[in-house]
Design a protein around this motif. Structure first.
Motif, PDB file in Angstrom:
ATOM      1  N   SER A   1      65.220  38.081  59.129  1.00 37.42           N
ATOM      2  CA  SER A   1      64.140  37.015  57.715  1.00 37.42           C
ATOM      3  C   SER A   1      64.556  37.425  56.601  1.00 37.42           C
ATOM      4  O   SER A   1      65.401  37.984  56.740  1.00 37.42           O
ATOM      5  N   PRO A   2      64.275  36.216  55.853  1.00 39.92           N
ATOM      6  CA  PRO A   2      65.239  36.081  54.612  1.00 39.92           C
ATOM      7  C   PRO A   2      63.816  37.187  53.710  1.00 39.92           C
ATOM      8  O   PRO A   2      65.043  37.301  52.962  1.00 39.92           O
ATOM      9  N   ASP A   3      63.772  38.325  53.853  1.00 40.16           N
ATOM     10  CA  ASP A   3      62.876  39.561  53.338  1.00 40.16           C
ATOM     11  C   ASP A   3      63.629  40.528  54.138  1.00 40.16           C
ATOM     12  O   ASP A   3      63.773  42.087  53.279  1.00 40.16           O
TER      13      ASP A   3
ATOM     14  N   PHE B   1      78.227  38.802  66.677  1.00 37.62           N
ATOM     15  CA  PHE B   1      77.950  38.426  66.009  1.00 37.62           C
ATOM     16  C   PHE B   1      76.831  39.179  65.104  1.00 37.62           C
ATOM     17  O   PHE B   1      75.494  38.535  64.063  1.00 37.62           O
ATOM     18  N   ALA B   2      77.607  39.905  64.560  1.00 43.32           N
ATOM     19  CA  ALA B   2      76.998  40.838  63.232  1.00 43.32           C
ATOM     20  C   ALA B   2      77.116  40.102  62.277  1.00 43.32           C
ATOM     21  O   ALA B   2      77.847  39.047  61.760  1.00 43.32           O
ATOM     22  N   LYS B   3      75.932  40.545  61.371  1.00 40.18           N
ATOM     23  CA  LYS B   3      75.942  39.657  60.009  1.00 40.18           C
ATOM     24  C   LYS B   3      74.890  40.433  58.956  1.00 40.18           C
ATOM     25  O   LYS B   3      73.720  41.006  59.601  1.00 40.18           O
ATOM     26  N   PHE B   4      74.981  40.206  57.937  1.00 44.28           N
ATOM     27  CA  PHE B   4      74.746  40.998  57.092  1.00 44.28           C
ATOM     28  C   PHE B   4      73.199  40.562  56.678  1.00 44.28           C
ATOM     29  O   PHE B   4      72.840  39.626  57.203  1.00 44.28           O
ATOM     30  N   SER B   5      72.172  41.825  56.038  1.00 48.22           N
ATOM     31  CA  SER B   5      70.890  40.937  56.071  1.00 48.22           C
ATOM     32  C   SER B   5      70.560  40.732  54.872  1.00 48.22           C
ATOM     33  O   SER B   5      71.889  40.570  53.983  1.00 48.22           O
TER      34      SER B   5
END
Length: 729
Positions: A194-196, A133-137
């Motif tokens: 988180s969005p930030d 489940f790798a994902k960018f911030s």
């Protein structure tokens, strides 16, 4: 996921298409990757990634070449799936994948930077194919992933890796889920940026008290060895579950204080609450008939309840989940409200819910919202799938966010099943269409007018010969059921033909749908129509058809009873038809359909003369707690266990009269081979003769190993022809 598709009795092609459509968890997309502006999308073609203009699909630009996807001194990366960063500058590539139960959610990940033309591997010091489940911030500067049940963060500028959780073990699971959560809630990806980009919210499951089911592998080595599966059966406690938020700078986790016993509740849905200070989650009680929605403060872990719902049967949280992604939290009004699906008024409707819990109904009327496709807040609409007039079909509708009358968007002259992937700007969509006599077709359309832009012009195939016939049949109990049948080629109404019913009969899937592949039996070698069979399916109460809550939930605490009676009473009416040979009635099904097949053979042997059951749940007390307790209650005492026993095929095995072929894989981690042996014991006890085929070390799909599929099809076909001979008489 195999269980759900094979349970449902879907054809192989349809099941495959559904697997592709639903395998869309975070960073695991196999579908469409849209650009941020919504006018283009990315696709894998010929080993490279291209960008296609949705407004004119002939305009294609190579985004990353095959050469750029080739690490120094190595072969080109075989791209399984990918995601693009918000700024369209970096691409996260998933490759070398391995299965974790149903899906290939373990693998390797690489990052390509289109500015620097640099390609590098994430977590290269961790075991091969171990990243999940790798994902960018959101800011595009970091990536996070799970390996070995721990969460890691990697800086994309300098390659430094930080381990954010350290307590993960085989039994203590961070950032992903145990077997039961994955199978029954569709939960796989267990963490959220988180969005930030400063925190990560994640699930932690403690499966240390879950009893381990030991499967025996006798084929892969000289000495057999056991394969352990954490598998809580009905009546056993589930894994303890909680949600934490880890600060990526300090590595400190703040646990969200969700009221109640963490063992006797589930948390199937969790997301950030449209800001970086709060999360929102849904908690279900053990019986899954009480839902509470909480908003949690990530700084101190406190929570407040904003919504509660109770149901006399069960609350269907899976209706709000698409491939592991919650679809119930569509934030609108700058985070002041969100959209939510609920069946509390007897239909699955769409509600607007404020952060304080105030609700207003958006969709009104006697119809079900099958699923949310897109919220176009700019124009004030929400798009959703529904089918108010025909439960076998699916169409796109839109309705104002303020409520009102729903408008059908899908063309009136295209009867059948429609699906859409709508662009982020809401102006274009990839439209897929098929029905029982028209092969799947795709086009790009404009919204909301649904005008063809590019791609194949959808054409309904009105010239198809010998297509499935849809019908309705009313039983002696007053239950009107949908059905379809495929008649033999050169059908003669003056002759009587054998009938083979395909059945599922449980809440996990429909068999009577207007989709391509309906009427085709993937288990039959050759053509049933050419050989002179009528192939048929009817669908009773309990099936997840858009017919309202009362229809779907009539089966509560009655699996193996009501659904079986509906099937049998429908068949009883059908054998009155002048072209049906009542002496040649057969039935088959897989998984839940296998259970239904057994129950029909044992409870209604005067109707069904031949049965072929595959991978059936012989005793409901052997199946997993999340599924079985959702539909049958929690068997905490003898009264609770009684309903499970009453609906189980082994209870009635002594009544077998006709011909039975039973098939099961010994390596089935879903419906364990124990079910076969319990059934065999009962049939032996009462001297009921039958034929058995065990496939060594095959899983629930019985698809592994050279020659397996061909062998299964040959076995199925030869047995059916021998016991239920084809042809009109």
């Amino acid at each position: 996921m195999y269980m759900k598709f094979y349970r449902s009795g879907l054809t192989f092609l349809t099941a495959l298409l559904l697997i592709i459509q639903q395998n869309t968890a975070h960073a695991q997309r196999t579908g469409v990757n849209w650009t941020k502006d919504g006018n283009q999308y990315y696709r894998i073609t010929g080993g490279q990634i291209i960008m296609i203009d949705a407004r004119d699909t002939s305009k294609k630009t190579v985004f990353i070449t095959k050469q750029e996807l080739t690490p120094a001194g190595k072969s080109p990366i075989s791209v399984k799936r990918f995601t693009v960063s918000e700024d369209n500058k970096k691409v996260l590539i998933n490759t070398n994948t391995k299965k974790v139960w149903r899906y290939d959610t373990r693998g390797d990940y690489w990052v390509y930077d289109s500015n620097t033309k640099k390609l590098w591997q994430l977590g290269k010091n961790l075991p091969e194919s171990s990243l999940m489940f790798a994902k960018f911030s959101p800011d595009g500067n970091k990536a996070a992933y799970v390996s070995g049940h721990n969460i890691y963060m990697e800086d994309l500028a300098d390659g430094s890796v930080k381990q954010l959780t350290t307590d993960g073990t085989q039994k203590l699971i961070n950032g992903t889920f145990d077997w039961a959560y994955e199978e029954e809630f569709g939960c796989r990806d267990g963490f959220r940026w988180s969005p930030d980009s400063k925190s990560i919210a994640y699930w932690q499951l403690d499966a240390s008290k879950i009893k381990t089911y030991l499967m025996l592998n006798t084929t892969d080595s000289v000495y057999p060895f056991v394969v352990p599966v954490e598998y809580p059966v009905a009546g056993e406690d589930p894994s303890s579950c909680k949600v934490g938020v880890v600060n990526t700078a300090t590595g400190k986790t703040t646990w969200i204080n969700v009221p109640g016993d963490a063992v006797q509740h589930y948390i199937p849905n969790m997301e950030w609450a449209d800001n970086s200070n709060e999360i929102i989650l849904e908690q279900l009680n053990r019986a899954q008939n009480e839902s509470r929605v909480f908003i949690g403060n990530v700084s101190n872990g406190t929570t407040r309840s904003i919504r509660e719902e109770h149901n006399d049967s069960w609350i269907d949280v899976k209706a709000r989940v698409a491939g592991g992604d919650p679809v119930g939290w569509g934030w609108i009004e700058k985070g002041k409200s969100f959209l939510w699906l609920s069946e509390k008024d007897g239909w699955r409707h769409l509600y607007k819910v404020t952060r304080e819990g105030k609700e207003s109904l958006i969709t009104k009327g006697n119809y079900d919202v099958i699923g949310i496709d897109m919220i176009d807040e700019a124009l004030g609409y929400v798009y959703f799938i529904a089918s108010p007039d025909n439960a076998t079909q699916k169409y796109l509708y839109k309705i104002k966010l303020s409520g009102g009358k729903a408008e059908r968007v899908s063309p009136a002259d295209e009867p059948g099943t429609h699906s859409y992937d709508i662009s982020p700007n809401g102006k274009v969509a990839l439209h897929n269409f098929n029905n029982s006599y028209t092969r799947p077709q795709s086009e790009v359309v404009s919204l909301p007018e649904h005008k063809h832009i590019t791609g194949t012009v959808i054409t309904v195939d009105k010239d198809t010969k010998n297509k499935p016939e849809f019908f309705k049949v009313k039983t002696v109990d007053g239950i009107e059921m949908d059905g379809w049948m495929m008649k033999p080629i050169n059908f003669d109404p003056n002759k009587k033909y054998p009938v083979l019913f395909t059945v599922y009969g449980e809440p996990a899937g429909q068999t009577v749908t207007d989709t391509w592949g309906t009427g085709h039996n993937r288990l039959y070698e050759g053509s049933m129509a050419d050989d002179g069979y009528i192939y048929m399916s009817v669908e009773g109460r309990g099936a997840p058809a858009p017919k309202g809550t009362a229809w779907r939930k009539a089966i509560y605490k009655n699996i193996g009873i009501i659904n079986i009676r509906d099937q049998a009473m429908a068949a009883k009416e059908i054998i009155k038809w002048p072209f049906v040979d009542s002496t040649r009635i057969a039935v088959h099904g897989w998984s839940g359909g296998g259970s239904s097949t057994l129950n029909l053979m044992f409870q209604y042997g005067d109707i069904y003369k031949t049965g072929i059951a595959v991978a059936a749940v012989g005793s409901q007390l052997t199946y997993d707690n999340i599924y079985q307790e959702r539909y049958m209650g929690v068997p905490t005492d003898e009264a609770g266990r009684a309903a499970f026993i009453k609906g189980s095929p082994i209870t009635y095995a002594k009544n077998l009269k006709g011909n039975l072929l039973y098939i099961h894989g010994t390596g089935d981690d879903n419906v364990h081979y124990k079910n076969a042996e319990l059934l065999i014991d009962e049939l032996i006890k009462y001297n009921r003769q039958f034929q058995l085929m065990s496939y060594p070390n095959r899983t629930h799909s019985i698809s592994e190993g050279e020659g397996t599929t061909e062998h299964l099809r040959t076995l199925f076909t030869q047995y059916l022809k021998a016991k239920c001979p084809p042809g009109g008489r």
